[in-house]
Design a protein around this motif. Structure first.
Motif, PDB file in Angstrom:
ATOM      1  N   PRO A   1       4.536  -2.312   0.590  1.00  0.00           N
ATOM      2  CA  PRO A   1       3.626  -3.108   1.435  1.00  0.00           C
ATOM      3  C   PRO A   1       4.309  -4.198   2.238  1.00  0.00           C
TER       4      PRO A   1
ATOM      5  N   PHE B   1       0.764   4.559   6.107  1.00  0.00           N
ATOM      6  CA  PHE B   1      -0.298   4.668   5.115  1.00  0.00           C
ATOM      7  C   PHE B   1      -1.655   4.848   5.783  1.00  0.00           C
TER       8      PHE B   1
ATOM      9  N   HIS C   1      -4.225  -6.061   7.652  1.00  0.00           N
ATOM     10  CA  HIS C   1      -3.067  -5.370   8.236  1.00  0.00           C
ATOM     11  C   HIS C   1      -3.380  -4.858   9.642  1.00  0.00           C
TER      12      HIS C   1
ATOM     13  N   ALA D   1       5.361   0.784   7.206  1.00  0.00           N
ATOM     14  CA  ALA D   1       4.791   1.502   6.071  1.00  0.00           C
ATOM     15  C   ALA D   1       3.270   1.440   6.103  1.00  0.00           C
ATOM     16  N   TRP D   2       2.701   0.314   6.513  1.00  0.00           N
ATOM     17  CA  TRP D   2       1.247   0.218   6.603  1.00  0.00           C
ATOM     18  C   TRP D   2       0.712   1.149   7.685  1.00  0.00           C
TER      19      TRP D   2
ATOM     20  N   ASN E   1      -0.216   1.940  -0.796  1.00  0.00           N
ATOM     21  CA  ASN E   1       1.031   1.751  -0.063  1.00  0.00           C
ATOM     22  C   ASN E   1       2.095   1.226  -1.020  1.00  0.00           C
TER      23      ASN E   1
ATOM     24  N   THR F   1       5.854   5.569  -1.208  1.00  0.00           N
ATOM     25  CA  THR F   1       6.820   4.839  -0.388  1.00  0.00           C
ATOM     26  C   THR F   1       6.914   5.491   0.988  1.00  0.00           C
ATOM     27  N   HIS F   2       6.561   4.751   2.017  1.00  0.00           N
ATOM     28  CA  HIS F   2       6.506   5.284   3.379  1.00  0.00           C
ATOM     29  C   HIS F   2       7.787   4.975   4.148  1.00  0.00           C
TER      30      HIS F   2
END
Length: 287
Positions: free
Chosen positions: A92, A101, A242, A97-98, A89, A172-173
């Motif tokens: 983070p 991912f 997470h 974003a998590w 990720n 990068t999400h």
């Protein structure tokens, strides 16, 4: 090797010191909050290649000089025409974003031994140039699954993909609700149209629009349990650290399921025609 600039604006990009030449196109802007469309990026990278043998695609984070670079070169040297690595990720700090991912990269984490696989994402992969010369470029109209279709076509011709988990980059999400949910829906829509063509897992639902609609409530539950089980088997610490991203992932999977049902009712995709490396990517597709 063509290298796309990562989110650091190109600083620390150590691949120029590796055992192969790099053609770096400075036109690529850093990855920002609003992602660029890889339909243009993958296509533009292919002609940038400076080496006669290898083409790298869409690296989103800097690849540090040293063991990682040498790993790619060594794997190519052992006769693997396609070499890729794992994905971490890249932002983070974002809980969205998590969720992205967890939902998109569970099969590409840094776990297990080096091995042959059917597919790897283009954010961390290197191809022998001859691959594009023989099979053409990415079918960019199938974004965001253009790499999956391209690798499926390669698999039909017996072209192996070598996975080195220790070669890792950060992806990068999306970190905004709207773009995250829209992207998940788009993935589901394209996935349904794609597997109608390829006959991969889930083709029965994709080829039956009514069944796809009826399973919309169940598909997110199934995919969530499958994702959690995979991480618990390989990297359980990611789930424990997470866990708050799981409800967001669940919402994203509902968007994916709605898109999948819509894609099941859409016209099937057609296989693209072969294109030369120096020409635009393959776009001979059904509307």
């Amino acid at each position: 090797v063509g290298v796309e600039r990562g989110g650091d604006g190109g600083r620390g990009l150590g691949v120029r010191q590796a055992a192969f030449d790099v053609g770096f196109d400075p036109r690529h802007a850093p990855v920002g909050e609003e992602h660029r469309d890889p339909r243009q990026e993958n296509d533009r990278l292919q002609p940038v290649a400076a080496d006669d043998r290898h083409v790298g695609v869409e690296l989103e984070a800097p690849l540090a000089a040293g063991e990682r670079d040498r790993g790619i070169v060594a794997a190519h040297g052992r006769g693997h025409p396609i070499v890729g690595g794992s994905v971490a990720n890249g932002n983070p700090e974002s809980i969205l974003a998590w969720a992205g991912f967890l939902g998109e990269f569970r099969e590409f984490i840094a776990a297990g031994d080096p091995r042959l696989v059917r597919h790897l994402p283009t954010c961390n992969i290197s191809y022998n140039r001859a691959i594009f010369e023989e099979f053409g470029g990415f079918p960019t109209s199938f974004y965001p699954q253009e790499d999956l279709l391209f690798h499926w076509r390669l698999g039909q011709h017996g072209v192996p993909i070598w996975f080195e988990p220790d070669i890792q980059v950060g992806h990068t999400h999306r970190a905004k609700w709207r773009s995250y949910l829209q992207h998940q829906r788009r993935i589901g829509h394209t996935t349904a149209r794609l597997i109608k063509l390829t006959g991969e897992e889930g083709a029965f639902l994709a080829r039956s629009p009514l069944a796809a609609v009826l399973t919309v409530p169940a598909l997110p539950v199934f995919k969530l349990l499958r994702t959690v089980a995979h991480f618990l088997s390989w990297q359980p610490e990611i789930i424990w650290r997470h866990w708050a991203a799981l409800p967001i992932l669940f919402l994203g999977l509902y968007a994916w399921a709605v898109g999948f049902a819509a894609g099941a009712g859409a016209e099937p995709l057609r296989l693209p025609v072969r294109e030369s490396l120096s020409r635009p990517a393959m776009d001979d597709v059904a509307p």
